[in-house]
Design a protein around this motif. Structure first.
Motif, PDB file in Angstrom:
ATOM      1  N   GLY A   1      -3.214   1.161 -13.655  1.00  0.00           N
ATOM      2  CA  GLY A   1      -2.921   0.955 -12.238  1.00  0.00           C
ATOM      3  C   GLY A   1      -2.270  -0.405 -12.024  1.00  0.00           C
TER       4      GLY A   1
ATOM      5  N   ILE B   1       0.836  -1.207   0.000  1.00  0.00           N
ATOM      6  CA  ILE B   1       0.000   0.000   0.000  1.00  0.00           C
ATOM      7  C   ILE B   1       0.869   1.255   0.000  1.00  0.00           C
TER       8      ILE B   1
ATOM      9  N   ALA C   1       1.614   1.841  -3.472  1.00  0.00           N
ATOM     10  CA  ALA C   1       0.450   2.386  -4.183  1.00  0.00           C
ATOM     11  C   ALA C   1       0.315   3.889  -3.919  1.00  0.00           C
TER      12      ALA C   1
ATOM     13  N   ASP D   1      -4.497  -0.820  -6.965  1.00  0.00           N
ATOM     14  CA  ASP D   1      -4.473   0.644  -6.927  1.00  0.00           C
ATOM     15  C   ASP D   1      -4.729   1.228  -8.310  1.00  0.00           C
ATOM     16  N   ASN D   2      -5.070   2.510  -8.339  1.00  0.00           N
ATOM     17  CA  ASN D   2      -5.284   3.208  -9.606  1.00  0.00           C
ATOM     18  C   ASN D   2      -4.152   4.212  -9.855  1.00  0.00           C
TER      19      ASN D   2
ATOM     20  N   VAL E   1      -7.367   2.647  -3.180  1.00  0.00           N
ATOM     21  CA  VAL E   1      -6.610   1.417  -2.926  1.00  0.00           C
ATOM     22  C   VAL E   1      -7.545   0.401  -2.288  1.00  0.00           C
TER      23      VAL E   1
ATOM     24  N   ALA F   1      -1.777   6.800  -6.225  1.00  0.00           N
ATOM     25  CA  ALA F   1      -3.129   6.235  -6.236  1.00  0.00           C
ATOM     26  C   ALA F   1      -4.089   7.104  -5.423  1.00  0.00           C
TER      27      ALA F   1
END
Ligand code: ADP
Ligand code: MG
Length: 323
Positions: A134, A24, A27, A51-52, A35, A32
């Motif tokens: 992502g 994370i 991310a 994630d994006n 998430v 991002a």
């Protein structure tokens, strides 16, 4: 190489929650705004982080899994001004050395996505695949090749509770990002991003706590402090709710603990430890996060200044409130 990676993994990857934390943080570093973390079996058999963010270029994928490869610092000077959560380039190589990892990623400019499989540090395959922009990491069967370490894990329920605590802290550390946590097919946390810290406190800790907090706000040239401390009515017998963040990073610090508890002392009745959710923004040149692989400890160049400012800020906030 693979034995060394497994040893290094012992420092970064202690349990499923460490995997979730590292993935994370990556991310977040990738920009991002949303998430999702999904786990099964306490994360021992299955962790998926989606994630994006920016995605990873095809050519950069194998290197990203090499030890000490990081795209985040170019020079030793960069270490002084680290703005990203990661910078040691150890997480992916460590995780891949002790688990079965599947990566699906696509940058905004790429025509197709890439699916990459790596197991126990050995690359299995790299193929093109259609997928959204992502990155998704799936980590299966943590410690499948290091049974001794697997034995140290607690029950699935306990491991899941560590991840749940982590997800709450991540949500509080980044009100701007939407976090979703799914445990055994059940959504247990979902924040919406673009939020104020107070909204996140309400969401994560509930109405009773959000209604009993006092605003903490102050700063000088290189430190700014902003957040909330709970009134004595919601104090605790342990430090579980004493959370604070430095430059978006959840950390533990004896100095900050001491400052908070000293300011709180005249008010604490039965319980010594207040609820806190406080963000410190400190000029990166004044701190050193490169102390421990998990980056949970921070060294302050001027800890007395930090101690005094924190103490005074919280004292003022509590003094000016009717309790
Ligand atoms: P570090 O975060 O210390 O740089 P990691 O081993 O965690 O090292 O990650 C290695 C590299 O892989 C990162 O520097 C980054 O370039 C890339 N990376 C990892 N996760 C992601 C992600 N979710 N999105 C985009 N890039 C990523
Ligand atoms: Mg990282």
């Amino acid at each position: 190489q693979s034995t060394i990676n497994q040893i290094a993994a012992g420092e970064v990857v202690e349990r499923p929650a460490s995997v979730v934390k590292e993935l994370i943080e990556n991310a977040i570093d990738a920009g991002a705004t949303a998430v999702t973390a999904e786990i099964k079996d306490g994360g021992i058999s299955f962790i998926r982080i989606t994630d994006n963010g920016a995605g990873i270029e095809k050519d950069d994928i194998p290197t990203a899994f090499l030890r000490h490869s990081t795209s985040k610092i170019q020079s030793i000077e960069d270490l002084l001004t680290i703005g990203s959560l990661g910078f040691r380039g150890e997480a992916l190589s460590s995780i891949a050395s002790v688990a079965q990892v599947e990566l699906v990623t696509k940058t905004r400019t790429a025509f197709t996505g890439i699916r990459y499989l790596i197991e126990g540090g050995e690359e299995q395959s790299m193929t093109e695949i259609g997928c959204p922009d992502g990155t998704t990491f799936i980590v299966r069967n943590l410690f499948f090749n290091t049974p001794a370490r697997r034995k140290f894990l607690k029950s699935a329920m306990t491991e899941a509770s560590y991840i749940s605590d982590l997800m709450e802290r991540l949500a509080v550390s980044h009100p701007d990002i939407s976090f979703k946590f799914i445990n055994n097919n059940k959504t247990v946390l979902h924040t919406f991003g673009n939020s104020q810290l107070k909204d996140i406190i309400y969401h994560v800790y509930g109405r009773t706590i959000a209604a009993e907090v006092v605003t903490v706000e102050n700063g000088n040239e290189h430190i700014s402090i902003s957040g909330y401390i709970g009134k004595p009515i919601i104090s605790r017998g342990n430090r579980n709710y004493e959370n604070y963040f430095i430059n978006g990073r959840y950390i533990k610090s004896n100095i900050i603990n001491k400052a908070i508890e000293e300011a709180y002392r005249p008010y604490s009745m039965q319980h010594k430890y207040p609820f806190t959710a406080i963000h410190f923004s400190i000029n990166p040149e004044f701190i050193d996060v490169n102390v421990h692989p998990t980056k949970m400890e921070v060294r302050f160049h001027n800890f007395e200044e930090l101690y005094q400012l924190t103490l005074n800020t919280i004292r003022d906030a509590l003094n000016s409130t009717n309790m």
